[in-house]
Design a protein around this motif. Structure first.
Motif, mmCIF file in Angstrom:
data_model
loop_
_atom_site.group_PDB
_atom_site.id
_atom_site.type_symbol
_atom_site.label_atom_id
_atom_site.label_comp_id
_atom_site.label_asym_id
_atom_site.label_seq_id
_atom_site.Cartn_x
_atom_site.Cartn_y
_atom_site.Cartn_z
ATOM 1 N N ASN A 196 -5.268 7.140 11.533
ATOM 2 C CA ASN A 196 -5.082 7.124 12.934
ATOM 3 C C ASN A 196 -4.530 7.743 13.790
ATOM 4 O O ASN A 196 -3.444 8.733 13.554
ATOM 5 N N ALA A 220 0.769 -0.984 -0.041
ATOM 6 C CA ALA A 220 -0.093 -0.278 -0.307
ATOM 7 C C ALA A 220 0.513 1.379 -0.402
ATOM 8 O O ALA A 220 1.956 1.331 0.969
ATOM 9 N N ARG A 248 -12.094 9.332 6.730
ATOM 10 C CA ARG A 248 -12.920 9.249 8.311
ATOM 11 C C ARG A 248 -11.823 8.376 8.845
ATOM 12 O O ARG A 248 -11.266 7.943 10.049
ATOM 13 N N ASN A 249 -12.324 7.180 8.224
ATOM 14 C CA ASN A 249 -12.803 5.527 8.504
ATOM 15 C C ASN A 249 -11.077 5.003 8.342
ATOM 16 O O ASN A 249 -10.120 3.876 9.610
ATOM 17 N N ASP A 250 -9.730 6.222 7.589
ATOM 18 C CA ASP A 250 -8.731 6.115 7.498
ATOM 19 C C ASP A 250 -7.620 6.264 8.232
ATOM 20 O O ASP A 250 -6.576 5.837 8.642
ATOM 21 N N GLU A 280 4.869 9.652 9.418
ATOM 22 C CA GLU A 280 4.270 8.005 9.018
ATOM 23 C C GLU A 280 5.644 7.886 8.367
ATOM 24 O O GLU A 280 6.368 8.980 7.574
ATOM 25 N N LYS A 331 -6.218 12.264 4.249
ATOM 26 C CA LYS A 331 -6.846 10.618 4.261
ATOM 27 C C LYS A 331 -8.665 10.518 4.753
ATOM 28 O O LYS A 331 -9.326 11.575 5.218
ATOM 29 N N SER A 385 -0.654 7.630 1.770
ATOM 30 C CA SER A 385 -1.925 8.635 0.710
ATOM 31 C C SER A 385 -1.368 9.766 0.528
ATOM 32 O O SER A 385 -0.158 9.988 0.266
#
Length: 392
Positions: free
Chosen positions: A150, A118, A146-148, A172, A144, A121
Motif C-alpha cells: 500500500n 494477520a 508487490r500485491n500487498d 504501519e 512485502k 510483514s
C-alpha cells in the motif's frame, strides 16, 4: 531452574540486541558483533542478567522454542515477560513473535504461532509501545509481495527487490494482545509520521511517542504522538529553539510523567553521537543536558528505564557501523535524569565511603537487618569483583 554462570562474567560486546529491566535487573538477549569483517549473531540460547544494585553479571541458559540468533528485533517487557517480534537472522527478516517469563528462573521461550489475525510483514528496526496490557508495533524496514504493498504506508527501497518481493520502510500500526493471542491493525486518525526505520519510541501514559529515524536516505528529527486509546496521530512541533539534529539508531526513554530522554544515534552526516536531550511533552521544548559520557558515542544500543528515573544505556556501536563496524561496546552507561530520593543518596554515600571511613563500617551492624542487606548489596557495586561490567 535454568543453568546459571556467575564466575568472572561480563556480557559480550554487541549491537542490535534487546534489553529490558525488571526489578532492577537488566536482561540482555541477542544482537551481533563483528569478527574478521563478518557479522556474527550472538548465541540465542543465552540471556545475560545484570544486577544494577550489586554490579554483577550472570548468564543463564535458555530452553523451549528458542528464537533464531538475530539482531534488530523489537523487544519489550509486559507482566514480567519479555516479548520479541521481528528481527533479522541468517535467512533475512522475520515476523515471528516469542515470549519468555523473566521471573520464574526457567527462561523457557514460547513461540506464539497460533495467534488470530494477520501479523505484520517481516521487518526489523521497528519499535513498540506497551499500554493497556497490549503491545503496539510501529514502522520498520522489511519486505512485502508487490500485491500487498500500500503506497500510503510503504515506501519502496528502489535498490532492493527480487522478482515480486520488494523491500522498504513502513509506518504501519499493529497491535498484539497477549491475553487473547491476537493481532489487529487499528484504523488511525490524523496525519501519521512518514514510513521509517531505526527510529526510537517511548510510552508516556496512554500515548506512544516516536522520534526521528531513517526515511529513505534521510535521517529525521521529527516527533509524533499516537493516542493509544483514540488511535489519533499528532505531531509535536517544538518552539523555535535548540532541537536535536536528525538521527537514526538512537534511543528514547520515558523518565517522568511528562519527559522523554533522547540519547545518541547516527546523525544526518553519519556521525556517531553522544548528546543527551530531554523533551517536555507538555511545553514541547527540548533541553540539551550535560552528562559524563559525552566522549562515548553510541548507536544501535538499548536504553531502559531504571529506578529513580535512571536510564541504563547498554552496548551498541561507537562507529558508523555501515562502514567501519568494529566498535561494538559492552559497557552500561547510567544517566541520572532527576535528583535522587534522600534514601538512595544516603545508601549510595554509605556504600561508596564505607571502605575509607571506619566509623561508617562500625555502625552498619546497628542498622535494621533489611537496611543492612540493602547497604551490603550496594557495597558490592562500589567494590566490584572481576566480573563487574564497566558500568559507569
Amino acid at each position: 531452574m535454568a543453568e546459571r554462570h556467575r564466575s568472572e562474567l561480563v556480557a559480550q560486546e554487541r549491537s542490535g540486541h534487546t534489553a529490558v529491566v525488571e526489578d532492577n535487573l537488566l536482561y540482555v538477549w541477542g544482537g551481533y558483533v563483528t569478527i574478521a569483517d563478518d557479522e556474527v549473531f550472538l548465541p540465542n540460547f543465552e540471556i545475560w542478567i545484570y544486577d544494577m544494585d550489586r554490579g554483577l553479571w550472570e548468564m543463564s541458559s535458555m530452553r523451549g522454542d528458542v528464537p533464531p540468533a538475530m539482531s534488530g528485533t523489537c523487544g519489550c517487557s509486559l507482566n514480567g515477560h519479555l516479548y520479541i517480534f521481528g528481527g533479522c537472522d541468517n535467512n533475512g527478516q522475520t515476523n515471528e513473535i516469542y515470549s519468555v517469563n523473566l521471573l520464574d528462573g526457567k527462561y523457557t521461550w514460547k513461540k506464539i504461532s497460533k495467534a488470530s489475525g494477520a501479523p505484520p510483514s517481516p521487518r526489523d528496526k521497528l519499535s513498540c509501545w506497551v499500554f493497556g496490557g497490549r503491545i503496539t508495533f510501529f514502522g520498520g524496514y522489511g519486505h512485502k509481495l508487490r500485491n500487498d504493498i500500500n503506497r500510503r504506508n510503504f515506501i519502496l527501497d528502489e535498490a532492493s527487490w527480487v522478482d515480486d518481493v520488494y523491500w522498504g520502510w513502513n509506518n504501519e500500526v499493529h497491535v498484539f494482545d497477549p491475553n487473547h493471542a491476537s493481532w489487529t491493525e487499528p484504523q488511525t486518525n490524523g496525519r501519521p509520521p512518514a514510513p521509517r526505520a531505526a527510529h526510537a519510541s517511548a510510552t508516556l501514559g496512554s500515548k506512544g511517542y516516536v522520534c526521528g529515524g531513517r526515511v529513505m536516505e534521510t535521517r529525521t528529527n521529527d516527533v509524533h504522538c499516537l493516542d493509544l486509546e483514540t488511535w489519533t496521530w499528532a505531531e509535536i512541533v517544538s518552539p523555535l529553539s535548540a532541537v536535536p539534529v536528525g538521527r537514526s539508531w538512537h534511543s528514547l526513554t520515558a523518565v517522568a510523567d511528562s519527559s522523554l530522554f533522547l540519547f545518541g544515534g547516527l546523525s544526518v552526516d553519519c556521525k556517531p553521537m553522544s548528546d543527551g536531550w530531554l523533551l517536555n511533552v507538555e511545553t514541547k521544548k527540548w533541553q540539551e543536558i550535560s552528562h559524563p559520557y559525552e566522549n562515548k558515542p553510541r548507536l544501535w544500543h538499548t536504553a531502559s528505564a531504571g529506578k529513580d528515573s535512571d536510564v541504563i544505556v547498554f552496548g551498541g556501536s561507537c562507529d558508523y557501523i555501515l562502514l567501519v563496524d568494529t566498535g561494538h561496546c559492552n559497557d552500561a552507561l547510567v544517566f541520572q535524569t532527576e535528583p535522587y530520593p534522600l534514601f538512595r543518596s544516603c545508601v549510595d554515600y554509605i556504600a561508596k565511603n564505607v571502605s575509607i571511613c571506619k566509623m561508617l563500617g562500625d555502625q552498619i551492624p546497628l542498622l535494621p537487618s533489611k537496611l543492612q542487606h540493602i547497604v551490603h548489596r550496594r557495597m558490592s557495586y562500589y567494590r566490584p569483583p572481576k566480573n563487574r561490567t564497566p558500568l559507569e
